[in-house]
Design an enzyme around this catalytic site. Structure first.
Site, mmCIF file in Angstrom:
data_model
loop_
_atom_site.group_PDB
_atom_site.id
_atom_site.type_symbol
_atom_site.label_atom_id
_atom_site.label_comp_id
_atom_site.label_asym_id
_atom_site.label_seq_id
_atom_site.Cartn_x
_atom_site.Cartn_y
_atom_site.Cartn_z
ATOM 1 N N VAL A 175 -51.387 6.430 7.727
ATOM 2 C CA VAL A 175 -52.736 6.747 7.258
ATOM 3 C C VAL A 175 -53.568 7.357 8.391
ATOM 4 C CG1 VAL A 175 -54.881 5.776 6.314
ATOM 5 C CG2 VAL A 175 -52.670 4.938 5.495
ATOM 6 N N CYS A 176 -53.394 6.849 9.592
ATOM 7 C CA CYS A 176 -54.234 7.242 10.726
ATOM 8 C C CYS A 176 -54.293 8.749 10.984
ATOM 9 C CB CYS A 176 -53.807 6.501 11.990
ATOM 10 S SG CYS A 176 -53.933 4.702 11.850
ATOM 11 N N PRO A 177 -53.160 9.464 11.025
ATOM 12 C CA PRO A 177 -53.267 10.889 11.327
ATOM 13 C C PRO A 177 -53.994 11.677 10.234
ATOM 14 C CG PRO A 177 -50.999 10.343 10.798
ATOM 15 C CD PRO A 177 -51.766 9.048 10.897
#
Length: 191
Positions: free
Chosen positions: A55-57
């Site tokens: 999810v982070c990128p």
């Protein structure tokens, strides 16, 4: 957790530089960013749990795509996790979505900033998906926190910044360029 009206904590963190300079290698890719960096500007400070995740990128890339719009509003964007600057650099090298990142990636390896803000997940010990809008005086004007598994909407952060910068009453779903609320006009219509 610190919230609206609180002073954003003082900090000094090593970061991977934005843009192509950030890919120059360990000797040239890093810089120190602290509370006084970009003094007098609005600051958007967002945290993600871990590098090399899923999810982070998506969030980091979405904030970066809006970095020019934030800059047009005299705001800077800082992305932060508790991974080291070396891990950030390696992630940028190997992830197409963030390779050409236009915002710095700050390394809060000692968890000092995320701990002072009160945003560390109690079980995982990593930052929750927290976002802060900090005014030029260092005061938190907006705070939002998502759990570890749900991404946020950077476009909403931009909308809230626009609303805060009007210094007016902005109704639900207000967008830049729309009318703000004028209580004196509402009262005069009711009379």
């Amino acid at each position: 957790m610190l919230t609206v009206g609180d002073s954003f904590p003082d900090f000094s963190l090593t970061a991977v530089k934005a843009g192509p300079e950030g890919l120059g290698g360990p000797g040239v890719s890093f810089t120190e960013i602290n509370s006084a960096t970009d003094e007098g500007k609005w600051k958007i400070v967002f945290f993600w749990p871990k590098d090399f995740t899923f999810v982070c990128p998506t969030e980091i890339a979405a904030f970066a795509k809006l970095s020019g719009e934030f800059a047009d509003r005299d705001a800077v964007v800082y992305g932060v996790s508790t991974d080291s600057e070396f891990v950030h650099l390696n992630w940028r090298v190997y992830n197409d979505d963030i390779r050409d990142l236009s915002i710095p990636m700050l390394a809060d390896v000692k968890r000092e900033l995320s701990g002072a803000l009160g945003i560390l997940d109690k079980e995982a010990g990593v930052p929750l998906r927290a976002t802060f809008i900090v005014d030029p005086n260092g005061t938190i004007q907006w705070a939002s926190v998502n759990g570890l598994n749900v991404g946020r909407n950077p476009q909403e952060v931009l909308r809230v910044l626009d609303a805060l910068q009007t210094d007016e009453l902005c109704p639900c779903n207000w967008e830049k360029g729309k009318d703000v609320l004028k209580p004196q006009e509402l009262f005069s219509k009711a009379a």
